[in-house]
Design an enzyme around this catalytic site. Structure first.
Site, mmCIF file in Angstrom:
data_model
loop_
_atom_site.group_PDB
_atom_site.id
_atom_site.type_symbol
_atom_site.label_atom_id
_atom_site.label_comp_id
_atom_site.label_asym_id
_atom_site.label_seq_id
_atom_site.Cartn_x
_atom_site.Cartn_y
_atom_site.Cartn_z
ATOM 1 N N THR A 186 -1.649 -8.029 -3.411
ATOM 2 C CA THR A 186 -1.468 -7.451 -4.757
ATOM 3 C C THR A 186 -0.022 -7.035 -5.015
ATOM 4 O O THR A 186 0.367 -6.803 -6.169
ATOM 5 C CB THR A 186 -2.330 -6.184 -4.922
ATOM 6 O OG1 THR A 186 -1.844 -5.197 -3.991
ATOM 7 C CG2 THR A 186 -3.798 -6.458 -4.629
ATOM 8 N N ASP A 217 10.244 -6.239 9.418
ATOM 9 C CA ASP A 217 10.029 -7.145 10.559
ATOM 10 C C ASP A 217 11.337 -7.482 11.250
ATOM 11 O O ASP A 217 11.402 -7.559 12.480
ATOM 12 C CB ASP A 217 9.340 -8.433 10.092
ATOM 13 C CG ASP A 217 7.870 -8.210 9.781
ATOM 14 O OD1 ASP A 217 7.310 -7.205 10.263
ATOM 15 O OD2 ASP A 217 7.284 -9.040 9.059
ATOM 16 N N ARG A 273 3.553 -2.299 1.235
ATOM 17 C CA ARG A 273 3.233 -3.117 0.073
ATOM 18 C C ARG A 273 2.119 -4.070 0.468
ATOM 19 O O ARG A 273 2.278 -4.842 1.413
ATOM 20 C CB ARG A 273 4.491 -3.883 -0.316
ATOM 21 C CG ARG A 273 4.426 -4.569 -1.632
ATOM 22 C CD ARG A 273 5.780 -5.148 -1.971
ATOM 23 N NE ARG A 273 6.038 -6.394 -1.252
ATOM 24 C CZ ARG A 273 6.784 -7.372 -1.716
ATOM 25 N NH1 ARG A 273 7.372 -7.247 -2.888
ATOM 26 N NH2 ARG A 273 6.982 -8.466 -1.029
ATOM 27 N N ASP A 316 11.846 -10.359 5.508
ATOM 28 C CA ASP A 316 11.124 -9.083 5.583
ATOM 29 C C ASP A 316 11.967 -8.082 6.382
ATOM 30 O O ASP A 316 12.159 -8.230 7.590
ATOM 31 C CB ASP A 316 9.769 -9.285 6.248
ATOM 32 C CG ASP A 316 8.921 -8.029 6.143
ATOM 33 O OD1 ASP A 316 7.829 -8.097 5.556
ATOM 34 O OD2 ASP A 316 9.359 -6.966 6.646
HETATM 35 O O1 LIG Z 1 9.834 -3.339 -4.356
HETATM 36 P P1 LIG Z 1 8.566 -3.685 -3.662
HETATM 37 O O2 LIG Z 1 7.900 -4.907 -4.237
HETATM 38 O O3 LIG Z 1 7.611 -2.527 -3.564
HETATM 39 O O4 LIG Z 1 8.943 -4.156 -2.187
HETATM 40 C C1 LIG Z 1 9.860 -3.488 -1.400
HETATM 41 C C2 LIG Z 1 9.193 -2.809 -0.227
HETATM 42 O O5 LIG Z 1 8.725 -3.801 0.700
HETATM 43 C C3 LIG Z 1 9.242 -3.511 1.992
HETATM 44 O O6 LIG Z 1 8.409 -2.672 2.712
HETATM 45 P P2 LIG Z 1 7.036 -3.177 3.362
HETATM 46 O O7 LIG Z 1 5.895 -2.979 2.429
HETATM 47 O O8 LIG Z 1 7.212 -4.546 3.931
HETATM 48 O O9 LIG Z 1 6.791 -2.135 4.528
HETATM 49 P P3 LIG Z 1 7.544 -2.013 5.943
HETATM 50 O O10 LIG Z 1 8.880 -1.423 5.657
HETATM 51 O O11 LIG Z 1 6.670 -1.102 6.713
HETATM 52 O O12 LIG Z 1 7.644 -3.392 6.539
HETATM 53 C C4 LIG Z 1 10.570 -2.855 1.670
HETATM 54 O O13 LIG Z 1 11.109 -2.154 2.758
HETATM 55 C C5 LIG Z 1 10.225 -1.977 0.499
HETATM 56 O O14 LIG Z 1 9.677 -0.723 0.846
HETATM 57 O O1 LIG Z 2 12.250 -9.770 0.134
HETATM 58 C C1 LIG Z 2 11.581 -8.764 0.438
HETATM 59 C C2 LIG Z 2 10.697 -8.146 -0.474
HETATM 60 C C3 LIG Z 2 10.003 -7.040 -0.074
HETATM 61 N N1 LIG Z 2 10.160 -6.580 1.181
HETATM 62 C C4 LIG Z 2 10.998 -7.152 2.075
HETATM 63 O O2 LIG Z 2 11.121 -6.704 3.221
HETATM 64 N N2 LIG Z 2 11.686 -8.244 1.677
HETATM 65 MG MG LIG Z 3 7.845 -5.148 5.649
#
Ligand SMILES: O=P(O)(O)OC[C@H]1O[C@H](OP(=O)(O)OP(=O)(O)O)[C@H](O)[C@@H]1O
Ligand SMILES: O=c1cc[nH]c(=O)[nH]1
Ligand SMILES: [Mg+2]
Length: 209
Positions: free
Chosen positions: A108, A203, A104, A200
């Site tokens: 944006t 993370d 994400r 997150d």
């Molecule tokens: O509903 P949304 O607004 O799309 O957000 C949720 C997304 O954000 C996080 O992933 P992230 O983009 O942080 O990627 P990562 O798992 O690689 O950290 C989470 O694991 C979802 O995939």
């Molecule tokens: O709260 C949140 C939202 C999006 N992605 C995450 O990992 N945590």
């Molecule tokens: Mg993430």
């Protein structure tokens, strides 16, 4: 019409409390996500069809039941969804696993797909898309759209925590998809994080912050 289920089993709720806490470190966080995913899988697979088989016990012949050949696919949304795969596989060890890579954009909040690799027969499988967080719903919606484009018709979504905004977004774009949650939280904050949430997920699972 897709339904939303909050799995409020005490074991799930207890473990989720520790997942949320800031002081829970990477090792424990990862273990708890795995455990909750397993417990959720147990609930989600409640409707798997059974068929009778004739067996011998040491005492007598009897009719017992086995799962009737339903094919399952687990689809983690990378990265954070990976933390839920083993927990589901423990209960459904013959499931195949397809991966969708999405991140994400922090400005944006739009999802960007960077990887997509599925079993060839996803159109014949019941797919369980797994991701700990359903925030705006953009990532889950993209992943589900990609699966449908490749022929998938039977999809469930399983997340630990959702914001109401994310649930509404998925219900609107994919009304056929049932959503399974451990918790439905209050809202999103101005940065698109779920409140109270857990921070997150990627993370915290992988220690990248
Ligand atoms: O509903 P949304 O607004 O799309 O957000 C949720 C997304 O954000 C996080 O992933 P992230 O983009 O942080 O990627 P990562 O798992 O690689 O950290 C989470 O694991 C979802 O995939
Ligand atoms: O709260 C949140 C939202 C999006 N992605 C995450 O990992 N945590
Ligand atoms: Mg993430």
């Amino acid at each position: 019409m897709g339904n939303v289920y909050v799995l409020d089993h005490p074991l799930i709720q207890h473990k989720l409390t520790y997942i949320r806490k800031t002081e829970t470190g990477t090792k424990e966080f990862r273990e708890l996500v795995d455990e909750v995913a397993g417990l959720m899988a147990y609930e989600i697979t409640r409707d798997l069809p059974l068929e009778p088989v004739e067996i011998d016990t040491p005492v007598t012949k009897t009719t017992s039941h086995v799962i009737s050949g339903k094919k399952i696919g687990i689809v983690p949304i990378l990265r954070a969804g990976l933390g839920m795969v083993e927990g589901v596989l423990r209960h459904v060890p013959t499931a195949k696993v397809g991966h969708v890579g999405l991140y994400r954009d922090p400005e944006t909040l739009k999802p960007h797909e960077y990887y997509f690799k599925m079993p060839t027969d996803i159109n014949e499988r019941e797919l369980i898309v797994v991701d700990p967080m359903l925030a705006t719903g953009g990532s889950a919606n993209d992943a589900i759209s990609s699966l449908k484009k490749r022929g998938a018709t039977n999809i469930k979504l399983m997340c630990l925590i959702a914001a109401p905004e994310g649930v509404e977004a998925v219900k609107e774009l994919h009304p056929d998809v049932d959503i399974y949650l451990a918790a439905l939280d209050e809202k999103l904050n101005e940065k698109g994080y779920i409140v109270p949430g857990l921070g997150d997920a990627g993370d915290r699972l992988y220690g990248t912050k």
